[in-house]
Design a protein around this motif. Structure first.
Motif, PDB file in Angstrom:
ATOM      1  N   LEU A  37      -4.903 -18.318  23.036  1.00  0.00           N
ATOM      2  CA  LEU A  37      -5.533 -18.719  24.295  1.00  0.00           C
ATOM      3  C   LEU A  37      -6.913 -19.320  24.046  1.00  0.00           C
ATOM      4  O   LEU A  37      -7.280 -20.341  24.646  1.00  0.00           O
ATOM      5  N   ALA A  38      -7.699 -18.668  23.172  1.00  0.00           N
ATOM      6  CA  ALA A  38      -9.039 -19.180  22.875  1.00  0.00           C
ATOM      7  C   ALA A  38      -8.964 -20.566  22.254  1.00  0.00           C
ATOM      8  O   ALA A  38      -9.808 -21.428  22.518  1.00  0.00           O
ATOM      9  N   ARG A  39      -7.953 -20.790  21.445  1.00  0.00           N
ATOM     10  CA  ARG A  39      -7.797 -22.100  20.817  1.00  0.00           C
ATOM     11  C   ARG A  39      -7.515 -23.188  21.851  1.00  0.00           C
ATOM     12  O   ARG A  39      -7.775 -24.364  21.614  1.00  0.00           O
ATOM     13  N   GLU A  40      -6.992 -22.783  23.012  1.00  0.00           N
ATOM     14  CA  GLU A  40      -6.731 -23.742  24.087  1.00  0.00           C
ATOM     15  C   GLU A  40      -7.861 -23.774  25.106  1.00  0.00           C
ATOM     16  O   GLU A  40      -7.714 -24.320  26.201  1.00  0.00           O
ATOM     17  N   GLY A  41      -8.979 -23.141  24.768  1.00  0.00           N
ATOM     18  CA  GLY A  41     -10.148 -23.243  25.617  1.00  0.00           C
ATOM     19  C   GLY A  41     -10.309 -22.158  26.650  1.00  0.00           C
ATOM     20  O   GLY A  41     -11.253 -22.210  27.455  1.00  0.00           O
ATOM     21  N   ARG A  42      -9.432 -21.150  26.659  1.00  0.00           N
ATOM     22  CA  ARG A  42      -9.585 -20.069  27.622  1.00  0.00           C
ATOM     23  C   ARG A  42     -10.648 -19.095  27.136  1.00  0.00           C
ATOM     24  O   ARG A  42     -10.765 -18.809  25.931  1.00  0.00           O
ATOM     25  N   ALA A  43     -11.435 -18.555  28.074  1.00  0.00           N
ATOM     26  CA  ALA A  43     -12.431 -17.522  27.760  1.00  0.00           C
ATOM     27  C   ALA A  43     -11.721 -16.174  27.710  1.00  0.00           C
ATOM     28  O   ALA A  43     -11.182 -15.713  28.721  1.00  0.00           O
TER      29      ALA A  43
END
Length: 514
Positions: A37-43
């Protein structure tokens, strides 16, 4: 694990919504989900009561395999040929994903590809291998082949199935690398924070044991066994304890591989290479599984594993380590990954490792990321948590009858649902359950002779806990909750401690708060 991974205890409540997605559980499933998720820009914010990978991930033997734990010939009877194909595809992809993440993030975790071998246990016939070969081919694993002259160093020569391009790694090094990568992408990983409940709705509200609450757009609960459901998932999986021994073998005396036999409670084996040029390799053997709480012969199980290891691998020397772990076994052998059936759409879960926690946990990261990003995922239906046991009703009913017996009789053979008749029978460092004042009481005797008494009723659904002398814990045989000798909760689904009682069995103070 790097102790510096824990943040200041209340830094996470400085803002009303410190993250877009809160992930509860910092094992392989939770960390993989947070990383993707973080790799896709989610916090993302990961919470765990322990240090990262401090739960069952730390107890894995780290097999990375698409040779399904319950075998494809069984899986076909549960989910059909197309379901079996999707299972093979997803576990294959998980092995590859771990390798790809390790390479991309420069995680030195001893990842490697190698062959896996399924061979016959004594008394089993080769038709089991032929049947499994045909099922594996139907599932798309057409490179699996039957080798007629497979040999172990001793005590086995005969047919075996070869599953190429399996894998192994060091899960603790990998988990530490995931934490570093999550932090580098702006995510948070917070240790020492126990989640007691989660509410779904327009926003997810995550309640902590210290009384604070967090808000997020969505919450993923990846705590091995969900801490947010009372019944929805827990009637569809059962807790089992498995045992592992590690023995020295001379460096280079074995070609690295994964090995499994065809016993129902099968042996699983891999080789860990020496850490340096002077050291020995380590042979890791697991097995001797039983339902949680239904055995006390831990030492005998370890001895049987060691005996089996030395008969099949006679170069094995002294045992260097022993441990056990708990696996959650779903009715059809496949994990539950997706939206929590007991909550609203923004609460998701990952559970039901079925002895394949490293690949199931990685699959969870891929499936949950797609669901949270609004993308279709070809495997989501296969792992859907709301699925029903349409084809394996006998095993489903058997497991739930076992649970009913635990409620009715405390799971013990002695009259009154106890396993001891007096506190005097408890040795220092040991525990037992007896009836005091009409209630089952869990009593622990410390090395100095002092006694700690707590209610023996699990705070999840009231099943009677059993003493686990190996792990020094009170274990619930119904749904797998575990408690420390003083009653403090160690693992869910329970979120509240066992209630203290006095020598007459009466509660001491108010009931524990979740």
């Amino acid at each position: 694990m790097d102790k510096g991974l824990a943040f200041a205890p209340y830094s996470l409540v400085d803002r009303d919504r410190p993250a877009d997605v809160v992930v509860v559980g910092a094992g392989i499933a939770g960390l993989t989900t947070a990383y993707l998720l973080a790799r896709e820009g989610r916090a993302v914010l990961v919470l765990d009561a322990r240090d990262p990978a401090g739960g069952e991930t730390a107890r894995t033997t780290a097999h990375l395999s698409n040779a399904i734990d319950d075998r494809y010939s069984f899986l076909e009877t549960q989910v059909g040929e197309e379901g079996a194909r999707l299972a093979a595809e997803s576990h294959t992809a998980a092995i590859e994903m771990i390798g790809r993440i390790a390479a991309q993030e420069d995680i030195a975790c001893d990842y490697r590809r190698l062959d896996g071998w399924l061979f016959l246990a004594p008394g089993d016939d080769r038709h089991l291998l032929e049947e499994e070969l045909a099922a594996a081919h139907r599932a798309g694993l057409t490179d699996v082949d039957l080798v007629e002259d497979f040999r172990l160093p001793a005590n086995y020569a005969g047919p075996a199935l070869r599953f190429p391009r399996q894998g192994q790694f060091d899960p603790m090094k990998y988990a530490a690398g995931l934490v570093r990568a999550i932090r580098a992408l702006g995510g948070q990983v917070v240790a020492g924070q126990r989640v007691t409940s989660v509410e779904g709705g327009e926003e997810a509200i995550i309640h902590l044991a210290d009384g604070h609450s967090l808000k997020a757009a969505a919450c993923v609960v990846a705590t091995n066994s969900p801490v947010i459901d009372t019944v929805a998932i827990h009637t569809k999986q059962a807790p089992y304890r498995t045992y592992v021994v590690a023995l020295r073998v001379p460096r280079g005396s074995l070609e690295p591989a994964l090995w499994w036999d065809t016993r129902d409670d099968y042996h699983y084996v891999r080789l860990q290479a020496a850490a340096d040029e002077q050291g020995d390799d380590i042979l890791i053997i697991g097995g001797e599984d039983h339902k949680t709480g239904e055995a006390q012969d831990h030492d005998q199980r370890f001895l049987r594993l060691e005996d089996w290891a030395r008969r099949h691998f006679p170069m094995a020397a002294e045992t260097v380590c022993r441990w056990s772990g708990q696996v959650m076994e779903p009715f059809d052998g496949l994990a539950f990954i997706g939206r929590d059936p007991a909550n609203t759409a923004n609460i998701l879960i990952a559970t039901g490792d079925s002895g394949m926690g490293m690949t199931h946990g990685t699959i969870a990261g891929m499936v949950l990321t797609d669901l949270l990003q609004g993308r279709a995922n070809a495997w989501a239906g296969l792992y859907e948590p709301s699925r029903k046991p349409a084809r394996n009703l006998r095993e489903y009913l058997k497991e739930n009858l076992d649970v009913a017996r635990e409620y009715a009789f405390g799971g013990y053979r002695h009259e009154g649902g106890t396993d001891i008749t007096s506190e005097a029978a408890i040795a220092p460092g040991g525990g037992g359950v007896l009836r005091i004042g009409g209630q089952p009481v869990a009593v622990f005797r410390a090395e100095d002779g002092s006694l700690t008494r707590v209610s023996a009723k699990c705070t999840h659904l009231g099943c009677t806990v059993h003493w686990n002398g190996l792990e020094n814990s009170w274990d619930c045989p119904c749904h797998g909750s575990r408690f420390a000798p003083d009653g403090a909760v160690l693992a869910g689904p329970a979120v509240a401690d066992l209630a203290p009682v006095d020598a007459s069995g009466e509660p001491v103070g108010p009931p524990p708060e979740p």
